[in-house]
Design a protein around this motif. Sequence first.
Motif, PDB file in Angstrom:
ATOM      1  N   GLN A  89       0.757  -1.255   0.022  1.00 29.91           N
ATOM      2  CA  GLN A  89      -0.104  -0.062  -0.022  1.00 29.91           C
ATOM      3  C   GLN A  89       0.809   1.426   0.097  1.00 29.91           C
ATOM      4  O   GLN A  89      -0.010   2.345  -0.311  1.00 29.91           O
ATOM      5  CB  GLN A  89      -1.111  -0.078   1.220  1.00 29.91           C
ATOM      6  N   ASP A  90       2.083   1.008   0.247  1.00 31.43           N
ATOM      7  CA  ASP A  90       3.155   2.250   0.283  1.00 31.43           C
ATOM      8  C   ASP A  90       3.721   2.647  -1.199  1.00 31.43           C
ATOM      9  O   ASP A  90       4.467   3.651  -1.210  1.00 31.43           O
ATOM     10  CB  ASP A  90       3.945   2.033   1.499  1.00 31.43           C
ATOM     11  N   HIS A  92       4.074   3.721  -5.178  1.00 30.29           N
ATOM     12  CA  HIS A  92       3.306   4.309  -6.448  1.00 30.29           C
ATOM     13  C   HIS A  92       3.712   3.889  -7.783  1.00 30.29           C
ATOM     14  O   HIS A  92       3.088   4.194  -8.588  1.00 30.29           O
ATOM     15  CB  HIS A  92       3.743   5.770  -5.996  1.00 30.29           C
ATOM     16  N   THR A 162      -4.637  -5.321   5.800  1.00 34.43           N
ATOM     17  CA  THR A 162      -3.833  -4.463   4.925  1.00 34.43           C
ATOM     18  C   THR A 162      -3.441  -5.155   3.549  1.00 34.43           C
ATOM     19  O   THR A 162      -3.398  -6.527   3.604  1.00 34.43           O
ATOM     20  CB  THR A 162      -2.684  -3.566   5.391  1.00 34.43           C
ATOM     21  N   THR A 295      -4.770  -1.481  -4.190  1.00 32.83           N
ATOM     22  CA  THR A 295      -3.802  -1.116  -2.918  1.00 32.83           C
ATOM     23  C   THR A 295      -4.327   0.316  -2.615  1.00 32.83           C
ATOM     24  O   THR A 295      -3.944   0.654  -1.295  1.00 32.83           O
ATOM     25  CB  THR A 295      -2.350  -1.022  -3.167  1.00 32.83           C
ATOM     26  N   PHE A 296      -5.059   0.812  -3.308  1.00 36.70           N
ATOM     27  CA  PHE A 296      -5.723   2.055  -2.915  1.00 36.70           C
ATOM     28  C   PHE A 296      -7.131   2.433  -3.618  1.00 36.70           C
ATOM     29  O   PHE A 296      -7.034   2.084  -4.876  1.00 36.70           O
ATOM     30  CB  PHE A 296      -4.873   3.595  -3.146  1.00 36.70           C
ATOM     31  N   PRO A 297      -8.198   2.553  -2.869  1.00 37.50           N
ATOM     32  CA  PRO A 297      -8.237   2.689  -1.533  1.00 37.50           C
ATOM     33  C   PRO A 297      -8.127   1.230  -0.842  1.00 37.50           C
ATOM     34  O   PRO A 297      -8.620   0.255  -1.293  1.00 37.50           O
ATOM     35  CB  PRO A 297      -9.546   3.294  -1.206  1.00 37.50           C
ATOM     36  N   SER A 298      -7.470   1.084   0.465  1.00 40.31           N
ATOM     37  CA  SER A 298      -7.604   0.057   1.109  1.00 40.31           C
ATOM     38  C   SER A 298      -7.861   0.122   2.282  1.00 40.31           C
ATOM     39  O   SER A 298      -7.282   1.209   2.919  1.00 40.31           O
ATOM     40  CB  SER A 298      -6.535  -0.873   0.924  1.00 40.31           C
ATOM     41  N   GLN A 301      -7.193   2.942   5.061  1.00 37.33           N
ATOM     42  CA  GLN A 301      -7.387   4.186   4.364  1.00 37.33           C
ATOM     43  C   GLN A 301      -8.859   4.596   4.478  1.00 37.33           C
ATOM     44  O   GLN A 301      -9.558   3.700   4.337  1.00 37.33           O
ATOM     45  CB  GLN A 301      -6.842   4.196   2.976  1.00 37.33           C
ATOM     46  N   ARG A 311      -6.177   2.551  -7.311  1.00 41.67           N
ATOM     47  CA  ARG A 311      -4.927   2.067  -7.748  1.00 41.67           C
ATOM     48  C   ARG A 311      -4.409   0.691  -7.297  1.00 41.67           C
ATOM     49  O   ARG A 311      -5.006   0.169  -6.426  1.00 41.67           O
ATOM     50  CB  ARG A 311      -3.755   3.105  -7.423  1.00 41.67           C
ATOM     51  N   THR A 409     -12.618   1.862   4.596  1.00 40.10           N
ATOM     52  CA  THR A 409     -12.320   0.744   3.864  1.00 40.10           C
ATOM     53  C   THR A 409     -12.041  -0.381   4.649  1.00 40.10           C
ATOM     54  O   THR A 409     -11.362  -0.493   5.538  1.00 40.10           O
ATOM     55  CB  THR A 409     -11.073   0.813   2.925  1.00 40.10           C
TER      56      THR A 409
END
Length: 414
Positions: A89-90, A92, A162, A295-298, A301, A311, A409
């Motif tokens: 999740q960290d 990009h 996560t 991984t976003f949103p997860s 978050q 994403r 989430t």
Amino acid sequence: MKAQKKDKQVIKSNKISRRTLLGSMVAAAVLPVNSIFAKHVQTGPHIAPEPPEDPTKAIGPGPSAQGKRSTFEHPVRKFSETSSRSPLQDFHSTITPSDLHYERHHAGVPAIDPQKYELLIHGMVERPMKFTLAELKRFPAVSRICFLECAGNFRGGKEELTPQEILGLTSQSEWTGVMLSTLFREVGADPKALWFLAEGSDAAVMTRSVPVKKAWDDAMIVYAQNGEAIRPEQGYPVRLLLPGWEGNMNIKWLRRIELSDEPYMTREETSKYTYPVKDRIRMFSFEMDARSIITFPSYPQKIMPGWVEIRGIAWSGRGKIEKVEVSTDAGKTWQDARLQDPVLSKAHTYFRHLWQWDGNPTEILSRAVDETGYVQPTLRQLAEARGTAVGGYHMNPITSWQIKTDGSTLFKPE
Ligand SMILES: Nc1nc2c(c(=O)[nH]1)N[C@H]1C(S)=C(S)[C@@H](COP(=O)(O)O)O[C@H]1N2
Ligand SMILES: [Mo]
């Protein structure tokens, strides 16, 4: 003067239609200053921020021998005694920083002196040979970006998970080394050899049998990871790399390869990595099947109503990702996500999908399709296909996230 110019730009781009927005996203153009993703602020000389008195004081003393992360950033692996998980999740994009690559060790990390290192290749060969690290580095080198994934990569069972906890036993690096086929030619591999044994020099002396056809295809003996020497955790000084194949066959701290006309039935492959077998055929392939995760949103978050860019990553051990479909209505309808170029074979592929959240609770899901036409299954489909023989390995179900009314989430365990 400068500030006035900026003000003009703000006014010019005050009105943007949805079409303009989507168009600019597709063209990857710079977002308009007055964006619906961010707050509009009045700029002008009267509110221009003052520069700090001595900017170098705020940042640091100057050049240094080795860089570090910003003190505001703290991505970490989550680890137990035998493995650690990458903080998916960290990230990009798709290269995993080497110090955050997942780990799986059966007996810890050995310290191997590269000066004393040797790789023995023997068995069904014309010339058994030993290669030092320096000798391996003299062969024509190749670099390749690909993912590595543990066959046991999947954890579910509760909502507060996560991406790292669910699926963090995969990472991606740019690996450099020599093609195994180059070394097999050097030793004169017998064309009748069908399997080779790969042996590690950790306390586990981990061994696996690998079909020789993988050596003639794309197997590599690698000594570098993301441009520098492989990390100890990843097999320093040398590991076997089998692009797309389950992690456990990618033997780290590799010290010996022996060629044979039959599999070796080693301890690891007859105890741990045994698989349900139907009619004497192994039910799982060595390749990792296509899968994906948002991984976003997860969890944990939180999002706000309005535009959200969903994403995530998708990958397949059989080749390239063909497409990733995203559903924002709990699987009723699906839309193609955008894939980030270049889409590489057997590599994590970043996907993004712009979504307007109306504030109502829903579920978001992603589904990967690879170039062989394989479609990522649901957990139910996996269970049905495998009957009672569902094991802990090669579980690649579609994963979904629940979006709550307050924008929070949660993982959906099924
Ligand atoms: N020698 C040796 N090789 C090994 C292992 C090990 O314990 N010893 N673990 C295997 C397993 S189960 C996996 S998933 C991958 C993990 O590679 P990584 O730690 O570089 O991520 O290495 C494989 N190779
Ligand atoms: Mo593994």
